[in-house]
Write an enzyme that holds these catalytic residues in place. Structure first.
Site, PDB file in Angstrom:
ATOM      1  N   GLU A 231      33.605  82.189 -13.368  1.00  0.00           N
ATOM      2  CA  GLU A 231      33.051  83.540 -13.499  1.00  0.00           C
ATOM      3  C   GLU A 231      31.610  83.510 -13.983  1.00  0.00           C
ATOM      4  OE1 GLU A 231      33.952  87.530 -16.142  1.00  0.00           O
ATOM      5  OE2 GLU A 231      35.616  86.522 -15.160  1.00  0.00           O
ATOM      6  N   LYS A 232      31.270  82.512 -14.801  1.00  0.00           N
ATOM      7  CA  LYS A 232      29.923  82.436 -15.363  1.00  0.00           C
ATOM      8  C   LYS A 232      29.543  80.975 -15.564  1.00  0.00           C
ATOM      9  CE  LYS A 232      31.392  84.983 -18.861  1.00  0.00           C
ATOM     10  NZ  LYS A 232      32.860  84.941 -18.846  1.00  0.00           N
TER      11      LYS A 232
ATOM     12  N   ASP B 283      37.872  84.995 -15.073  1.00  0.00           N
ATOM     13  CA  ASP B 283      38.593  85.222 -16.333  1.00  0.00           C
ATOM     14  C   ASP B 283      39.993  85.747 -16.038  1.00  0.00           C
ATOM     15  OD1 ASP B 283      36.495  84.380 -17.871  1.00  0.00           O
ATOM     16  OD2 ASP B 283      35.776  86.373 -18.407  1.00  0.00           O
TER      17      ASP B 283
ATOM     18  N   ASP C 238      41.939  88.206 -16.249  1.00  0.00           N
ATOM     19  CA  ASP C 238      42.213  89.630 -16.393  1.00  0.00           C
ATOM     20  C   ASP C 238      41.886  90.335 -15.085  1.00  0.00           C
ATOM     21  OD1 ASP C 238      39.445  89.708 -16.313  1.00  0.00           O
ATOM     22  OD2 ASP C 238      39.199  90.256 -18.411  1.00  0.00           O
TER      23      ASP C 238
ATOM     24  N   TYR D  79      40.550  83.131 -25.321  1.00  0.00           N
ATOM     25  CA  TYR D  79      39.879  84.161 -24.524  1.00  0.00           C
ATOM     26  C   TYR D  79      39.829  85.493 -25.272  1.00  0.00           C
ATOM     27  CZ  TYR D  79      38.953  87.276 -20.582  1.00  0.00           C
ATOM     28  OH  TYR D  79      38.413  88.220 -19.744  1.00  0.00           O
TER      29      TYR D  79
ATOM     30  N   ARG E 266      38.709  88.741 -24.374  1.00  0.00           N
ATOM     31  CA  ARG E 266      38.921  90.056 -23.750  1.00  0.00           C
ATOM     32  C   ARG E 266      40.395  90.292 -23.438  1.00  0.00           C
ATOM     33  NH1 ARG E 266      33.918  88.348 -22.208  1.00  0.00           N
ATOM     34  NH2 ARG E 266      32.243  89.911 -22.135  1.00  0.00           N
TER      35      ARG E 266
END
Length: 824
Positions: free
Chosen positions: A7-8, A102, A104, A323, A325
């Site tokens: 993701e990043k 991530d 989610d 994690y 979030r």
């Protein structure tokens, strides 16, 4: 070739470190023996703006709403074009792709949307990274799942994104245009599916405080003597007695004094009428989700929700916590095997309090937090197996790590057990009640009781709540039912009700999470109790910050209480309940959650959103807002006269156009209302509304020449000045719409060509003069009304009629009779 898409960049680097080396660095990706690792920058694709669907949407017009995309479009974000090209080229070369977003809803979508955008047909697997330490990454990489298992999660994220676009783009335009019609020229009203009900919570709370009227009430407490000791009990008034308010509070001081005197008088004999003693257990508090961490850190340290998220993200990227979030407060049972290692590392982390608590923790104990059935794509926030050193952390990191570590340690302490005692005393046929508790085993509360005062602050107790808790916590002497007791003394306490407390960023976030408390519909309140709230763990803090940044609310005082600004009142007052109350949004969030589990389809959800958007856009057309400006329109009083530039120069028109078409000339930069009145005064006969038919106008003309006694028509009384202004219409006001109107009328005229003979043609009344066409030649018929203009043949919306060329000064209209005006 296996391609990992993180993701990043930071996640990509940690992932590459856990693959077989060496690592070869390239621009935008890393190469290992186990595969290539690349990354995105969050949502590398953005949703199209309205004008990218159709250029006409660049201009905000109420007539264009709602804007409903037939096919949803995505575009590569401008600052991500280079990385997108790298990812695209690597996907083309790959044999297998590993989705590393991530764990989610949003993390699932942002990689999936790139794969869908590029039309990927290659196999895709999913890696779920709940922590970035080496052990967690290797464990996740060894248990990859088929990405198709997460299709419903992607659909849920798509539904959320498209619903936000529909509500945000359409209703922001609709209500901003309504505000501008009321003279708020520079105000933009950002309306969001979650943002607007969140702001409304703050506005309604502020109004509750403003309208609050304090009530003074009185409590009577008596001390009773029993064989094993004395105790204090509170008088419970009978609900039928005088002096009570609707909440059964005694508000009459005279009656309170009389009652206390009555209790003090002899005899003092009393009896225990009820005695209950129950053993109770209080389980360990669950570990943190992001919301619960944000709320507690806000109350304990005054941290803003966004600061908590940013700090938790740093701890995660340092591999010290899992994690951040996460909306989950439970842990998978396979994590229990790491307990001994984590506890050992916590003892050496440099936090003296944590180190003192570790020895009493039992790593083999299993609390209610270990529950695989409660786990989705991620779990609660806990420390990792990496050794931490709090002395090298910032103050914010150290405080958050302490809370997370304490929450984890509590899972390995015994439950808190105590005896709860409730007593009722019958004295002079009145009831007094007392309650108390006797601690059996503090258990996990040992870690929380050491900071009792802070804990009370964490829980947000007010003074009355503290008094009640102190009463409940008192130790009562051993007794049983029917024991004799005696009144010793009494005291009266004067209390005053308090207004509700203003929200802070952290308590507002808690309100978003526990949204069922604020819904309007009582039935929905029960239904939504188990809903996950409105917004997501990752977006709630951003929404609150955005409302502050846009100056719809501001933080005041030492405790940073949130206070709405005038713009917030304007917005909330203008919007219907469907947008300001969280009922609909909470139900949608419930449906989104259901969709992630395969319970609802994307198409059905969006159809509901489209219908909702249409309904609210229609309501925006009739909304009334507080008018702002010095030149309030004298006709509609819902707009202001604003300066405009027409084909014949500068004039002033109502901002509430097209509902109100009030216009007047410009005089030294101001609307010349006096000139408008003077023009009306020069008219030979009374002005008639533009919609009056030629027949009615001819009848009025005959009546005007007849003796007053013979007149019987009462539909056109003389206008006063303002009413006369209402009849003023300027062609300049319609210059921007004339060309479109002419095309519309021409199309309408073509439909009338089906008449077989002139006799078949129906008779029409004349239409308003604003519909006249410019290419109609002047006629030789002198206007019988003003004697200045000539009558012209006009093709209107309802057919042919005749109007005066001296319009708008003369609004005379006549029916058509075989190519001539019907003057009689």
């Amino acid at each position: 070739m296996r391609l990992y898409i993180a993701e990043k960049p930071s996640v990509g680097r940690e992932l590459a470190k856990c693959l077989t080396g060496p690592i070869a660095r390239h621009d935008g990706y890393l190469v290992t023996k186990d595969g290539v690792v690349t990354w995105l920058f969050g949502h590398i694709l953005r949703q199209a703006e309205p004008e990218e669907y159709d250029p006409k949407y660049k201009r905000w017009r109420a007539d264009d709403l709602p804007i409903i995309p037939e096919h949803w479009k995505l575009f590569v974000a401008k600052d991500c074009e280079k990385q997108f090209a790298i990812v695209k080229s690597l996907i083309e070369k790959a044999d297998e792709i590993v989705h590393g977003g991530d764990p989610d809803r949003e993390g699932q979508l942002l990689v999936d949307e790139v794969l869908d955008y590029l039309g990927n047909k290659k196999p895709v697997r999913r890696i779920l990274l709940n922590a970035l330490d080496e052990k967690s990454i290797k464990k996740a990489n060894a248990s990859l799942r088929d990405n198709r298992d997460f299709f419903n999660l992607k659909q849920s994220a798509l539904a959320r994104a498209r619903a936000d676009w529909l509500i945000g783009m359409n209703l922001s335009r609709a209500y901003t245009l309504a505000a501008r019609r009321a003279g708020h020229e520079r105000l933009v009203l950002p309306i969001g599916r979650v943002k607007t009900p969140t702001l409304s919570l703050v506005v309604r709370r502020e109004r509750e405080i403003e309208n609050f009227k304090p009530v003074t009430y009185y409590l009577i407490r008596g001390t009773f003597q029993q064989a094993n000791g004395s105790f204090e009990a509170q008088w419970k008034p009978q609900d039928t007695m005088a002096g009570l308010d609707s909440e059964n509070r005694l508000v009459d001081k005279k009656i309170a004094d009389e009652k206390l005197a009555f209790f003090e008088a002899m005899p003092h004999d009393a009896v225990i009428s009820s005695y209950q003693k129950v053993k109770k257990q209080e389980p360990q508090p669950l570990p943190f989700s992001l919301s619960t961490l944000q709320v507690l850190a806000g109350k304990r340290f005054g941290y803003a929700p966004q600061l908590v998220l940013d700090t938790a993200q740093k701890l995660y990227e340092k591999k010290l916590t899992t994690y951040p979030r996460s909306d989950c407060e439970y842990l998978p049972t396979n994590q229990l095997s790491d307990a001994a290692t984590i506890l050992s590392h916590l003892a050496k982390a440099g936090d003296a309090q944590i180190a003192a608590w570790v020895p009493a923790a039992n790593p083999r104990q299993k609390s209610r937090a270990w529950n695989d059935k409660k786990i989705s794509a991620h779990h609660a926030i806990i420390p990792t197996t990496v050794q931490a050193d709090v002395t090298k952390m910032t103050q914010e990191e150290r405080n958050l790590y302490h809370l997370i570590a304490r929450g984890y340690l509590a899972q390995f302490y015994p439950v808190h057990t105590y005896d709860q005692t409730k007593v009722e005393v019958c004295y002079k046929e009145e009831t007094f009640t007392a309650s108390g508790r006797t601690e059996r085993d503090l258990g996990w509360k040992v870690m929380y009781q050491s900071q009792k005062k802070k804990q009370e602050t964490d829980e947000g107790d007010d003074r009355e709540d503290k008094d009640e808790k102190e009463e409940n916590a008192k130790t009562l002497p051993a007794m049983k039912k029917k024991d004799d007791v005696a009144w010793k003394r009494g005291r009266m306490l004067e209390k005053m009700t308090k207004p509700p407390t203003r929200f802070t960023a952290s308590t507002l976030l808690a309100g978003m999470k526990e949204i069922h408390k604020y819904v309007k519909n009582p039935e929905a309140k029960k239904q939504l109790k188990d809903v996950y709230g409105i917004g997501t763990e990752a977006t709630r803090a951003t929404i609150i910050d955005d409302l502050i940044r846009r100056k719809f609310m501001k933080a005041e005082g030492k405790k940073k209480y949130l206070v709405p600004t005038p713009a917030a009142y304007l917005l909330v007052d203008a919007l219907p309940d469907e947008l300001t109350y969280p009922d609909s949004t909470a139900i949608w969030e419930d449906k989104l959650h259901s969709m992630s589990e395969g319970g609802e389809s994307l198409a059905d959800f969006l159809q509901g959103q489209i219908a909702f958007t249409r309904k609210l856009c229609a309501k925006a057309g009739d909304v009334h807002m507080e008018v702002k400006g010095e030149n309030v329109c004298p006709r509609c009083h819902q707009g202001v006269l604003t300066k405009r530039k027409g084909k014949n120069g500068v004039f002033w028109g109502c901002s509430n156009y097209p509902k109100c078409r009030m216009t007047c000339n410009d005089k030294e930069g101001k609307p010349d209302l006096e000139d408008a009145k003077a023009r009306l005064a020069r008219r030979p006969r009374r002005a008639a509304p533009a919609a009056v038919s030629a027949t009615a106008m001819a009848w009025q003309s005959r009546q005007a020449d007849a003796p007053a006694a013979s007149r019987s028509y009462s539909g056109a009384e003389p206008y006063d000045d303002i009413a006369a202004l209402n009849a003023l219409f300027s062609p300049d006001d319609y210059a921007a719409r004339m060309e479109a109107d002419e095309k519309s009328y021409a199309a309408q005229q073509q439909k009338t060509s089906s008449w077989q003979s002139w006799a078949d043609k129906p008779k029409y009344s004349a239409s308003p003069m604003e519909h006249m066409e410019k290419d109609v030649a002047s006629s030789s018929f002198l206007c019988p009304r003003c004697r200045e203009g000539h009558l012209r043949s006009i093709h209107g919306k309802n057919g042919v009629f005749w109007g005066c060329s001296n319009y708008p000064r003369c609004t005379a209209t006549f029916d058509d009779d075989h190519g001539k005006p019907l003057l009689k």
